[in-house]
Scaffold this motif. Structure first.
Motif, short mmCIF file in Angstrom:
data_model
loop_
_atom_site.label_atom_id
_atom_site.label_comp_id
_atom_site.label_asym_id
_atom_site.label_seq_id
_atom_site.Cartn_x
_atom_site.Cartn_y
_atom_site.Cartn_z
N GLY A 213 0.82 -1.36 -0.13
CA GLY A 213 0.06 0.14 -0.17
C GLY A 213 0.72 1.22 -0.11
N VAL A 214 2.20 1.15 0.21
CA VAL A 214 2.78 2.32 -0.02
C VAL A 214 3.71 2.55 -1.29
N ASN A 215 3.38 3.78 -1.70
CA ASN A 215 3.78 4.20 -3.07
C ASN A 215 5.13 4.92 -2.86
N LEU A 216 6.47 4.54 -3.45
CA LEU A 216 7.59 5.34 -3.20
C LEU A 216 8.19 5.63 -4.64
N SER A 217 8.44 6.80 -4.63
CA SER A 217 9.06 7.53 -5.94
C SER A 217 10.01 8.58 -5.66
N TYR A 218 11.10 8.57 -6.49
CA TYR A 218 12.02 9.43 -6.47
C TYR A 218 11.58 10.85 -6.87
N VAL A 219 11.91 11.98 -6.28
CA VAL A 219 11.35 13.19 -6.25
C VAL A 219 12.64 14.05 -6.79
N LYS A 220 13.80 14.15 -6.43
CA LYS A 220 14.95 14.98 -6.75
C LYS A 220 16.00 14.86 -5.78
N GLU A 221 17.29 15.73 -5.93
CA GLU A 221 18.06 15.90 -5.12
C GLU A 221 18.41 17.20 -4.45
N ASP A 222 18.72 17.36 -3.27
CA ASP A 222 18.53 18.42 -2.55
C ASP A 222 19.53 18.52 -1.52
N LYS A 223 19.67 19.76 -0.79
CA LYS A 223 20.61 19.94 0.25
C LYS A 223 19.82 19.71 1.81
N LEU A 224 20.78 18.99 2.62
CA LEU A 224 19.98 19.01 4.00
C LEU A 224 20.34 20.24 4.75
N ALA A 225 19.94 20.60 5.92
CA ALA A 225 20.12 21.86 6.62
C ALA A 225 21.53 22.16 6.89
N ASP A 226 22.49 20.94 7.07
CA ASP A 226 23.89 21.05 7.35
C ASP A 226 24.59 21.15 5.87
N GLY A 227 23.91 21.42 4.69
CA GLY A 227 24.68 21.47 3.50
C GLY A 227 25.03 20.25 2.69
N LYS A 228 24.74 19.17 3.36
CA LYS A 228 25.08 17.62 2.87
C LYS A 228 24.00 17.46 1.73
N ASP A 229 24.56 16.60 0.70
CA ASP A 229 23.72 16.40 -0.36
C ASP A 229 22.82 15.21 0.08
N ALA A 230 21.45 15.13 -0.41
CA ALA A 230 20.51 14.25 -0.14
C ALA A 230 19.54 13.99 -1.23
N ILE A 231 19.07 12.84 -1.39
CA ILE A 231 18.18 12.12 -2.31
C ILE A 231 16.79 12.21 -1.64
N ILE A 232 15.80 12.71 -2.23
CA ILE A 232 14.41 12.84 -1.78
C ILE A 232 13.48 11.80 -2.54
N LEU A 233 12.80 11.02 -1.39
CA LEU A 233 11.93 10.12 -1.90
C LEU A 233 10.51 10.57 -1.12
N GLN A 234 9.58 10.27 -2.16
CA GLN A 234 8.02 10.63 -1.59
C GLN A 234 7.46 9.28 -1.41
N MET A 235 6.53 9.31 -0.33
CA MET A 235 5.67 8.18 0.11
C MET A 235 4.41 8.57 0.18
N THR A 236 3.47 7.92 -0.71
CA THR A 236 2.10 7.97 -0.53
C THR A 236 1.35 6.58 -0.41
N PHE A 237 0.25 6.60 -0.31
CA PHE A 237 -0.55 5.43 0.28
C PHE A 237 -1.65 4.85 -0.42
N ASP A 238 -1.93 3.88 -0.89
CA ASP A 238 -3.18 3.36 -1.25
C ASP A 238 -3.93 2.61 -0.08
N GLY A 239 -4.89 3.44 0.48
CA GLY A 239 -5.84 2.86 1.51
C GLY A 239 -5.39 2.20 2.74
N VAL A 240 -4.36 2.77 3.02
CA VAL A 240 -3.64 2.11 4.14
C VAL A 240 -3.25 3.08 5.20
#
Length: 241
Positions: free
Chosen positions: A136-163
């Motif tokens: 029921g969890v839908n996981l997808s790639y969003v983009k790359e971005d920076k964390l508050a401390d300036g380090k590189d991060a990959i953002i994943l998106q979680m959405t849900f199907d009836g759970v």
């Protein structure tokens, strides 16, 4: 003939775009699956997490005990002097208030349901990284971005199907590229919201039973604390007050 050729070119272009889109989708799914595997490995591995039978922690004034293998949960809610014992799979259990067993079936059922909802919410703040592959969890790639401390991060998106209790929610999880650990998460009340209801750190990892958990998060008023695994409990901790 010219029109036929134009139609053929357009048709080939549509097929090419569709095929490329499918290939890109499959590529993204593979990459996302790879990232999740890296997260789990960085935290100690799925095998080590599954080997943990019981977890105990505090969250916003409540104390929770969870037997991961059986689905038994004990929630102590000092605010209303309640203790609820429920199996989250069968919804069977007992509820106590002021030390007295609640015999009213409607009130008892409501508290059993409330306890399950507490568990769903409170455990998510502790074990969310281990639920990225849940049904029921839908996981997808969003983009790359920076964390508050300036380090590189990959953002994943979680959405849900009836759970879950609120399937209309969505989350963005920020995976630090160097450590492969989730270091931040954003919560969106509704899927179409442009701005998150909160953006909070997922930090201060500590090892418990060979697994890393993020708790006692610094400078945060909300978060799991006092995490313990595989404690030697009394035999009836999930059955009696």
């Amino acid at each position: 003939m010219k029109k036929t050729n134009q139609f053929l070119v357009a048709f080939i272009a549509i097929i090419t775009i569709a095929t490329t889109g499918c290939a890109q989708k499959n590529h993204d799914e593979k990459e996302v699956s790879k990232i999740v595997g890296q997260i789990e490995s960085a935290m100690g591995g799925r095998k080590a997490y599954d080997a943990i039978q019981t977890l105990e922690w505090n969250f916003v004034g409540r104390k929770l005990y969870w037997n991961k293998w059986t689905g038994d949960v004990r929630v102590e809610n000092p605010k209303d002097n309640q203790v609820v014992l429920v199996n989250i799979n069968t919804m069977k259990g007992q509820a106590f208030e002021n030390g007295i067993l609640i015999t009213d079936t409607d009130k008892s059922a409501a508290l059993l349901q409330r306890a399950k909802e507490w568990w769903i919410n409170d455990s998510y703040w502790l074990v969310m990284p281990w639920k990225l592959k849940d049904t029921g969890v839908n996981l997808s790639y969003v983009k790359e971005d920076k964390l508050a401390d300036g380090k590189d991060a990959i953002i994943l998106q979680m959405t849900f199907d009836g759970v879950g209790v609120t399937p209309e929610n969505k989350y963005w999880v920020y995976v630090e590229k160097d450590s492969k650990l989730i270091k931040q998460w954003a919560f969106y009340q509704n899927f179409n919201d442009e701005n998150p209801a909160f953006l909070k750190p997922w930090s201060n990892y500590k090892e418990v039973a060979k697994v890393l958990f993020s708790y006692d998060r610094m400078n945060e008023k909300v978060g799991p604390t006092n995490v313990t695994a595989n404690k030697d409990y009394e035999k009836n901790i999930f059955k009696k007050l």
